[in-house]
Design a protein around this motif. Structure first.
Motif: not given
Length: 239
Positions: A32-40
């Protein structure tokens, strides 16, 4: 005893960095964190790119309007612009003039039909220009609306995992509970970090795209009126 527990909690909190919290998180929370960082990161790339493109597009509109109203003949301006790739008002102008020239080369007789074809050509070009202006803004809207809930999902999973670990260890001290809860809340924080800039940028960029679109529509209407007068004059001339 309570003082000792508090000291343990402060010591644990002081020795745990955000990077440590990330590596200590569970597999799902990490995803979840990696996905959110990539989206950011991708959101910021879109924000920077669109800001620069809108600025360049606005300057291009100003330059075209300066040339268009400078008194240069439409034929000369069309000859100049038709030889290269154009966008914005230039693309609308070229599309209208191309239809104008094709129709008269084929001996157009109906001013209503010619006017309709010119307006249709500009409408198609205008729709294409608006698609280019608004492309990838939907991603910002998606990140802005979904990222907080994705982060909350990671938080829920992390807290559930922490409670399971607490139940297994049978220890309920703050020093045991705090790191797991901090890991879980980090997912929500990252979700907000991704969502807030995306929402603000989406609103700003959408408004900018709307203003640019209004300028294109205004030019299309004005140029259509100019061509309409010339069509009436040309088709009513005695042959």
């Amino acid at each position: 005893m309570d003082g000792q527990i508090a000291q343990e909690a402060l010591s644990a909190a002081g020795s745990v960095s955000l990077w440590d919290l990330f590596w200590q998180a569970g597999f799902v929370v990490k995803l979840v964190m990696i996905g959110l960082l990539a989206a950011s990161i991708w959101s910021w790339a879109i924000i920077i790119d669109k800001t620069m493109r809108y600025g360049a597009f606005r300057r291009q509109l100003n330059r075209f309007e300066s040339h268009f109203w400078s008194g240069q003949s439409l034929e000369e301006l069309y000859h100049t612009l038709s030889e290269r790739r154009t966008n914005g008002m230039g693309a609308l102008f070229v599309a209208a003039m191309r239809e104008w020239k094709k129709s008269f080369e084929k001996g157009a007789r109906s001013p209503i039909g010619l006017q309709a074809r010119i307006e249709k050509a500009m409408d198609v070009t205008l729709a294409r220009e608006m698609d280019n202006l608004e492309s990838r803004l939907g991603f910002l809207a998606t990140v802005g609306s979904a990222a907080p809930f994705v982060g909350l999902f990671g938080t829920v999973i992390g807290i559930m995992t922490s409670f399971q670990a607490i139940a297994g260890s049978q220890q309920t001290s703050l020093a045991v509970v705090a790191p797991g809860i901090a890991e879980a809340l980090l997912a929500t924080a990252i979700g907000l970090v991704a969502a807030i800039p995306a929402v603000v940028a989406y609103n700003k960029l959408s408004a900018d795209a709307g203003k640019l679109g209004m300028r294109l529509e205004a030019f299309a209407d004005e140029f259509s009126a100019i061509l309409s007068r010339q069509i009436d004059e040309k088709l009513t001339q005695p042959r």
